[in-house]
Scaffold this active site. Structure first.
Site, mmCIF file in Angstrom:
data_model
loop_
_atom_site.group_PDB
_atom_site.id
_atom_site.type_symbol
_atom_site.label_atom_id
_atom_site.label_comp_id
_atom_site.label_asym_id
_atom_site.label_seq_id
_atom_site.Cartn_x
_atom_site.Cartn_y
_atom_site.Cartn_z
ATOM 1 N N GLY A 46 0.836 -1.193 0.000
ATOM 2 C CA GLY A 46 0.000 0.000 0.000
ATOM 3 C C GLY A 46 0.870 1.242 0.000
ATOM 4 C CD GLN A 51 2.861 5.742 3.262
ATOM 5 O OE1 GLN A 51 1.964 5.222 2.598
ATOM 6 N NE2 GLN A 51 3.761 5.041 3.917
ATOM 7 C CG LEU A 96 6.221 1.111 2.066
ATOM 8 C CD1 LEU A 96 5.697 1.378 0.656
ATOM 9 C CD2 LEU A 96 7.322 0.050 2.025
ATOM 10 C CG HIS A 137 -1.268 0.862 7.336
ATOM 11 N ND1 HIS A 137 -0.366 0.422 8.282
ATOM 12 C CD2 HIS A 137 -0.551 1.705 6.531
ATOM 13 C CE1 HIS A 137 0.812 0.976 8.074
ATOM 14 N NE2 HIS A 137 0.728 1.764 7.010
ATOM 15 C CD GLU A 138 -1.633 2.262 2.728
ATOM 16 O OE1 GLU A 138 -1.232 3.446 2.641
ATOM 17 O OE2 GLU A 138 -0.873 1.320 3.049
ATOM 18 C CG HIS A 141 -0.485 6.476 5.790
ATOM 19 N ND1 HIS A 141 0.588 6.967 6.500
ATOM 20 C CD2 HIS A 141 -0.178 5.191 5.500
ATOM 21 C CE1 HIS A 141 1.504 6.011 6.640
ATOM 22 N NE2 HIS A 141 1.067 4.914 6.049
HETATM 23 O O1 K1U Z 1 1.353 2.290 3.956
HETATM 24 C C1 K1U Z 1 2.434 1.726 3.903
HETATM 25 O O2 K1U Z 1 3.396 2.209 4.460
HETATM 26 C C2 K1U Z 1 2.559 0.410 3.178
HETATM 27 C C3 K1U Z 1 2.540 -0.777 4.099
HETATM 28 C C4 K1U Z 1 1.116 -1.326 4.151
HETATM 29 C C5 K1U Z 1 0.808 -2.354 5.183
HETATM 30 C C6 K1U Z 1 1.542 -3.507 5.349
HETATM 31 C C7 K1U Z 1 1.197 -4.451 6.304
HETATM 32 C C8 K1U Z 1 0.110 -4.265 7.069
HETATM 33 C C9 K1U Z 1 -0.621 -3.127 6.914
HETATM 34 C C10 K1U Z 1 -0.278 -2.184 5.965
HETATM 35 C C11 K1U Z 1 3.498 -1.808 3.526
HETATM 36 O O3 K1U Z 1 3.348 -2.244 2.435
HETATM 37 S S1 K1U Z 1 4.816 -2.311 4.526
HETATM 38 C C12 K1U Z 1 5.657 -3.540 3.521
HETATM 39 C C13 K1U Z 1 4.957 -4.845 3.458
HETATM 40 O O4 K1U Z 1 4.088 -5.115 4.255
HETATM 41 C C14 K1U Z 1 5.306 -5.840 2.408
HETATM 42 C C15 K1U Z 1 6.418 -5.717 1.646
HETATM 43 C C16 K1U Z 1 6.719 -6.663 0.664
HETATM 44 C C17 K1U Z 1 5.886 -7.722 0.455
HETATM 45 C C18 K1U Z 1 4.770 -7.867 1.241
HETATM 46 C C19 K1U Z 1 4.476 -6.930 2.211
HETATM 47 ZN ZN ZN Z 2 2.112 3.163 6.211
#
Ligand code: K1U
Ligand code: ZN
Length: 179
Positions: A46, A51, A96, A137-138, A141
């Site tokens: 996401g 961000q 991220l 989560h998004e 943000h």
């Molecule tokens: O919003 C963000 O910062 C993105 C975030 C979203 C998220 C992940 C997990 C639970 C809730 C919300 C991410 O994508 S973190 C990276 C991640 O989870 C991931 C990376 C590579 C492959 C699979 C997952």
């Molecule tokens: Zn996030």
């Protein structure tokens, strides 16, 4: 398409409430493309406007890639939650904007959301599992909230400190690769 720079906590732009998008135009379509490319490159599931320094109510997500390897990109403009389940789910979340930091967050297990699509139409859908966690989560943000704001002050402080250490290490690594 352009890769955008992802802002890191505690950038003040990550704490702002974002403004609704007035119209779906070329600028928004370009932003959505750039955000999807940036999300896949990171990699993440996401990414929300603030961000990448855009304080507008838009996010992208794709939680499908792990299952079949077939991408299912979604772009949500002006998203709203219309229903949440009483059942809760605990999921380990990352962000991220807080690289390599993770914590368990409790949220509604299922949510229903409505949003404006890039096609200019309103959409409504129910999400569960990682899709539901990621959508919430998004959406957070867009209201200036990070997953660490769901934690107690001690855990939040610990993650913030670990992230500062991570940033110092990254800066040191970058410096030694130049010399
Ligand atoms: O919003 C963000 O910062 C993105 C975030 C979203 C998220 C992940 C997990 C639970 C809730 C919300 C991410 O994508 S973190 C990276 C991640 O989870 C991931 C990376 C590579 C492959 C699979 C997952
Ligand atoms: Zn996030």
């Amino acid at each position: 398409m352009t890769l955008k720079t992802i802002l890191l906590h505690p950038d003040p732009r990550l704490k702002k409430h974002c403004d609704p998008v007035a119209t779906i135009d070329d600028e928004i379509r370009q932003l959505a493309d750039d955000m999807l490319e940036t999300m896949y490159d990171a990699p993440g599931v996401g990414l929300a406007g603030p961000q990448v320094g855009v304080l507008k109510r838009i996010f992208v997500m794709d939680c499908a890639k792990d299952k079949l390897g077939i991408p299912e990109p979604m772009v949500m403009v002006n998203p709203e939650i219309t229903w949440v389940s009483e059942d809760k789910n605990v999921h380990e979340e990352g962000c991220l904007s807080l690289p390599e930091q993770y914590a368990e967050v409790t949220r509604p297990k299922e949510v229903r959301m409505k949003w404006l699509g890039l096609d200019g139409q309103m959409h409504e859908e129910q999400f569960d599992s990682l899709w539901a966690t990621c959508a919430q989560h998004e959406l957070d943000h867009l209201d200036g909230k990070l997953f660490i704001d769901h934690l107690g002050p001690l855990k939040r402080q610990m993650i913030t400190r670990k992230l500062e250490k991570w940033k110092r290490e990254k800066a040191r690594e970058a410096k030694s690769s130049w010399s």
